[in-house]
Design a protein around this motif. Sequence first.
Motif, PDB file in Angstrom:
ATOM      1  N   UNK A  17       1.698  -5.165   2.012  1.00 32.31           N
ATOM      2  CA  UNK A  17       2.164  -3.674   2.330  1.00 32.31           C
ATOM      3  C   UNK A  17       2.622  -3.756   3.503  1.00 32.31           C
ATOM      4  N   UNK A  18       2.704  -2.649   4.118  1.00 28.84           N
ATOM      5  CA  UNK A  18       3.366  -2.098   5.670  1.00 28.84           C
ATOM      6  C   UNK A  18       3.010  -3.381   6.619  1.00 28.84           C
ATOM      7  N   UNK A  19       1.791  -3.832   6.469  1.00 30.21           N
ATOM      8  CA  UNK A  19       1.545  -4.796   7.703  1.00 30.21           C
ATOM      9  C   UNK A  19       2.288  -6.235   7.496  1.00 30.21           C
ATOM     10  N   UNK A  20       2.785  -6.472   6.326  1.00 24.67           N
ATOM     11  CA  UNK A  20       3.267  -7.744   6.096  1.00 24.67           C
ATOM     12  C   UNK A  20       4.362  -8.125   7.234  1.00 24.67           C
ATOM     13  N   UNK A  21       5.276  -7.224   7.144  1.00 19.57           N
ATOM     14  CA  UNK A  21       6.496  -7.520   7.974  1.00 19.57           C
ATOM     15  C   UNK A  21       6.060  -7.930   9.645  1.00 19.57           C
TER      16      UNK A  21
END
Length: 242
Positions: A17-21
């Motif tokens: 999700x958004x935390x991956x990057x």
Amino acid sequence: MNHRFDTSLSLKGIFSGEDRKVTIIFLVGTILIVTWRYFGTTSFYLNALVPTFPFLKADSFCSSLYLFGTAFILFGIAPIAVIRFVFHEPLRQYGLQIGDWKFGIASVLAMAPVMLLLTYPVANDPAYIAEYPINRAAGASSSAFLLHAFCYGFYYIGYEILMRGFIQFGIRDAIGDWYAILVQTAISCLFHIGKPTGEIYSAILGGLVWGIVAFRSRSLLYVLIVHWILGVSMDFFICFGR
């Protein structure tokens, strides 16, 4: 509170999700900085590589080339590879573009004289003389200094791509512009630990101002130019201005 911690902190969660990057940026950035600190410096070149590979020259110029080259590869090429092949995002999203050139040029013209005024007084400071120039042969002649200044640019290219490109531009969507600048400032300041005291505190101000300029111009180019002028002018004054 414990339930919140247990459910939110998981490898599956931080790499999706958004935390991956953001997770990848911080982990990769940390690994690259630590790797360079241990294996990309002049001391590693002279103390580890030269004894192992006798064909390498044990002089200041070659050791500085090694430092500049490893910084360019680890801080510049490696983040670009992550951006293109892991994130599949355009480089311009990380400040690798011309951007707002009118604002950028105005910023360079405003900041460049300040850099010269700041670096001239430190030419006689023993702490800075002991630290710079990284290439001790830079002051041998004008041609030697020009070559040094050119090669030094690759160090700054790598530095800006990592700090204000990969990290600052990379995390802005997750935490906002101002917090992204603050995080970059903290990391870049800690990166300078071991340098002269004045340089440490200057890194805080530089991180804030240059972070703002990078976002406002949408480019790393203008901050890169000013940062390079800062480093090269200090070396010049130490070599020729005393």
